[in-house]
Motif scaffolding. Structure first.
Motif, PDB file in Angstrom:
ATOM      1  N   ARG A 127       0.824  -1.210   0.000  1.00  0.00           N
ATOM      2  CA  ARG A 127       0.000   0.000   0.000  1.00  0.00           C
ATOM      3  C   ARG A 127       0.858   1.260   0.000  1.00  0.00           C
ATOM      4  O   ARG A 127       0.483   2.274  -0.596  1.00  0.00           O
ATOM      5  N   VAL A 128       2.009   1.211   0.654  1.00  0.00           N
ATOM      6  CA  VAL A 128       2.932   2.359   0.622  1.00  0.00           C
ATOM      7  C   VAL A 128       3.408   2.596  -0.803  1.00  0.00           C
ATOM      8  O   VAL A 128       3.459   3.739  -1.265  1.00  0.00           O
ATOM      9  N   ALA A 129       3.749   1.527  -1.496  1.00  0.00           N
ATOM     10  CA  ALA A 129       4.215   1.674  -2.877  1.00  0.00           C
ATOM     11  C   ALA A 129       3.134   2.311  -3.753  1.00  0.00           C
ATOM     12  O   ALA A 129       3.421   3.203  -4.565  1.00  0.00           O
ATOM     13  N   LEU A 130       1.893   1.893  -3.578  1.00  0.00           N
ATOM     14  CA  LEU A 130       0.797   2.478  -4.360  1.00  0.00           C
ATOM     15  C   LEU A 130       0.552   3.938  -3.976  1.00  0.00           C
ATOM     16  O   LEU A 130       0.382   4.797  -4.848  1.00  0.00           O
ATOM     17  N   ALA A 131       0.553   4.217  -2.684  1.00  0.00           N
ATOM     18  CA  ALA A 131       0.310   5.591  -2.222  1.00  0.00           C
ATOM     19  C   ALA A 131       1.424   6.519  -2.699  1.00  0.00           C
ATOM     20  O   ALA A 131       1.169   7.666  -3.088  1.00  0.00           O
ATOM     21  N   ARG A 132       2.647   6.028  -2.692  1.00  0.00           N
ATOM     22  CA  ARG A 132       3.768   6.843  -3.176  1.00  0.00           C
ATOM     23  C   ARG A 132       3.620   7.117  -4.669  1.00  0.00           C
ATOM     24  O   ARG A 132       3.862   8.222  -5.148  1.00  0.00           O
ATOM     25  N   GLN A 133       3.160   6.123  -5.416  1.00  0.00           N
ATOM     26  CA  GLN A 133       2.947   6.316  -6.850  1.00  0.00           C
ATOM     27  C   GLN A 133       1.849   7.341  -7.107  1.00  0.00           C
ATOM     28  O   GLN A 133       1.998   8.216  -7.959  1.00  0.00           O
TER      29      GLN A 133
END
Length: 187
Positions: A122-128
């Protein structure tokens, strides 16, 4: 009379376009703010999940990095920028999540790292999402007309948030390939 009408129409069209550009910049800035808030929430969830795993499995280094990241979240919630301090803390947590001791836990008990894995994804998606929104603002604010007329106001350009958010490898050795003689029963 016709010239006056043409001039008035031209002024109205130009003013409408400039107003649209300015309001688009405001909407994009709001999108960046929302994406930033979502990113901070996901960073907090990842740090909490890592801290819980460290507590359950007595992983001192992971606990230290999770606490460091959690300490930085208070500043982020207070409105501090997503700068190098936050990036450094989150990168340290990412490295700690890929440490051999944590990977060994993931290989022995994958159900225990499921929360960390989910939070990291979820961090990777939110960062994107955040970086996409920042890119949109920077692209529009970089247009010559927007710069010349100062349509973005005095607001500083938002910054990208770049961290190492690669997911840890929890799985054991991959299953043998079907064309591998060692993987074929009776071969």
């Amino acid at each position: 009379m016709t010239v006056v009408v043409v001039v008035v129409v031209a002024v109205v069209v130009i003013a409408t376009y400039l107003t649209w550009l300015a309001s688009r910049l405001d909407r994009l800035a709001g999108r960046v703010d929302a994406a930033r808030a979502g990113l901070v929430v996901q960073l907090m969830a990842r740090a909490d999940a890592a801290h819980e795993l460290a507590r359950r499995r007595d992983l001192a280094e992971l606990a230290d990095m999770a606490e460091r990241a959690r300490a930085g979240h208070a500043a982020l919630l207070a409105g501090a920028g997503l700068g190098t301090t936050a990036e450094d803390a989150e990168n340290a947590l990412s490295r700690a999540l890929r440490a051999p001791a944590v990977v060994a836990v993931g290989q022995r008990a994958p159900e225990e790292v499921r929360a960390v894995d989910s939070a990291a994804a979820r961090v990777a998606l939110a960062r994107q999402f955040h970086n996409d929104a920042v890119g949109d603002v920077r692209s529009l604010a970089g247009r010559r007309l927007v710069r010349v007329l100062h349509l973005s106001g005095r607001r500083p350009l938002p910054a990208y948030f770049e961290i190492d958010d690669a997911l840890p490898a929890w799985e054991e050795d991959p299953p043998p390939r079907s064309d591998d003689p060692a993987g074929i029963p009776g071969a």
